[in-house]
Design an enzyme around this catalytic site. Structure first.
Site: not given
Length: 327
Positions: A24, A57, A161, A223
Site C-alpha cells: 500500500d 491510505h 469502487n 480498500s
C-alpha cells in the site's frame, strides 16, 4: 472492530508462523494505536521509506487489520499481533498532482516478491492489496497463480469502487480473493464492483481507522473491506497452521454468511466473512485443523473513540493504477 469479524473468537487467537504483508502507501509506525514490534518493511528509491505514509491510505488499512487493543482509538481484526508478523511494501506516495499515486520503482510482481522474500520456507503468507485497476496482465496472473500453488500464500485484493461489472486486477485474477463492500446493514455498497470473480464481502462503508499523527479518519471503499478479509485469513491460518492455503480459503467461503441471491452471486460472492464459523468448520472437517497451543482468552475488544479529532470522511480511498505496472 465493526462487529462482523467475531471479536470473541479473535480475542482467543494463538497464531504462529504467519506474515501479513500489506502492499500500500506505507505505515505510520509512530501512531499510538499501531504496533511497533514485529513490524518490518521495504524502502524504495521512488516511493520512499515504508514507515512514512503521506497519503494515509496504507495506515488506515493497517489499523483495520492490526490496531492495538488499548485505550486508544480503534481495535483491529488481529488486535495484538501475537505470532502474526506484519510486513509493509510501499507502492504509493506523494506525486505531482496527487497525494496518493503509484510511485514504486518497479512492478506489482516485484512487490509480491518482496512479501515472499520475507517469509521462510516453513512460514505462511497473506498478501493484502487495497488497490486495483482495469488492466489484465498475463505475467501478473501467472505470478499470483504460482504463489498460490506453493500452498503457502493467500493473496487478497479489493474488488474495485466503480460500481460496475468490470473486472479489477489483481483482485479479479482467479488465484486472488476479490473483496467487495457491505455497509452496516450488510447491504452491498453502491460503489462495490460486481462480477464473477468476487469471492467475499466485508465492511467498507465509512470505516474509522488510524491515520497519520495519531488521528483517526472515516474512509469508504473496497480498500477498507480488504484488510478485514486479509487479516481474518492470517488470524484463521494462525489458529490452524497445519492447514494449507486452499483449506483456509475454502473455510472462509464455505462459512460466509449468504447475502443477496441464494448461493454465490456476483454482488456478494460467497457472502460476509465469519472467522468464528470458519474456525469451527475447519475443526469439524479438516484433520489438519489443530490449535498450536492453548488459546488465551481476554475480554472482547470494544472500539472506543477517545479525545482525538473528529474523523475526516474520505470519498475516494482506493489508489488507482493508472499505468500498467507490468508488461
Amino acid at each position: 472492530l465493526d462487529g462482523f469479524v467475531d471479536p470473541d473468537k479473535a480475542a482467543m487467537y494463538n497464531t504462529t508462523n504467519v506474515y501479513l504483508c500489506i502492499i500500500d502507501s506505507g505505515y505510520d509506525k509512530a501512531h499510538e494505536d499501531l504496533p511497533k514490534a514485529k513490524v518490518t518493511g521495504v524502502n524504495d528509491t521512488s516511493s520512499g521509506t515504508w514507515f512514512n505514509d503521506s497519503c494515509q491510505h496504507g495506515t488506515h488499512v493497517a489499523g483495520t487489520a492490526v490496531a492495538l487493543n488499548n485505550s486508544k482509538g480503534v481495535v483491529g481484526v488481529i488486535p495484538n499481533l501475537g505470532r502474526v508478523a506484519l510486513h509493509i511494501v510501499k507502492l504509493f506516495g506523494a506525486n505531482s498532482g496527487s497525494s496518493c499515486a503509484w510511485t514504486y520503482s518497479s512492478s506489482l510482481i516485484s512487490a509480491l516478491s518482496q512479501c515472499q522474500a520475507r517469509v521462510s520456507p516453513t512460514q505462511k503468507l497473506v498478501v493484502s492489496m487495497s488497490l486495483g485497476g482495469p488492466l489484465y496482465s498475463w505475467t501478473e496472473n501467472n505470478a499470483f497463480e504460482s504463489a498460490f500453488n506453493s500452498g503457502r500464500v493467500i493473496s487478497v485484493a479489493a474488488a474495485g469502487n466503480l460500481g460496475t461489472t468490470d473486472m479489477s486486477y489483481p483482485g479479479s485474477y482467479p488465484s486472488v480473493i476479490s473483496v467487495g463492500c457491505v455497509d452496516a446493514n450488510r447491504v452491498l455498497c453502491y460503489f462495490s464492483q460486481r462480477n464473477s470473480e468476487v469471492d467475499l464481502v466485508a465492511p467498507g462503508m465509512y470505516i474509522i481507522s488510524t491515520t497519520r499523527a495519531n488521528t483517526y479518519s472515516l474512509m469508504a471503499g473496497t480498500s477498507m473491506s480488504t484488510p478485514h478479509v486479509s487479516a481474518a485469513a492470517a488470524l484463521l491460518w494462525g489458529f490452524h497452521p497445519k492447514c494449507n492455503n486452499a483449506d483456509i480459503v475454502a473455510a472462509l467461503r464455505k462459512t460466509a454468511q449468504d447475502l443477496g441471491e441464494p448461493g454465490r452471486d456476483d454482488s456478494y460472492g460467497f457472502g460476509l466473512i465469519s472467522v468464528h464459523r470458519a474456525y469451527d468448520w475447519l475443526i469439524e472437517t479438516n484433520a489438519n485443523a489443530t490449535i498450536a497451543s492453548t488459546p488465551i482468552p481476554f475480554p472482547s475488544p470494544t472500539p472506543t473513540r477517545t479525545k482525538s479529532p473528529t474523523p475526516t470522511r474520505t470519498k475516494s480511498p482506493t489508489p488507482t493504477r493508472t499505468k500498467s505496472p507490468t508488461p
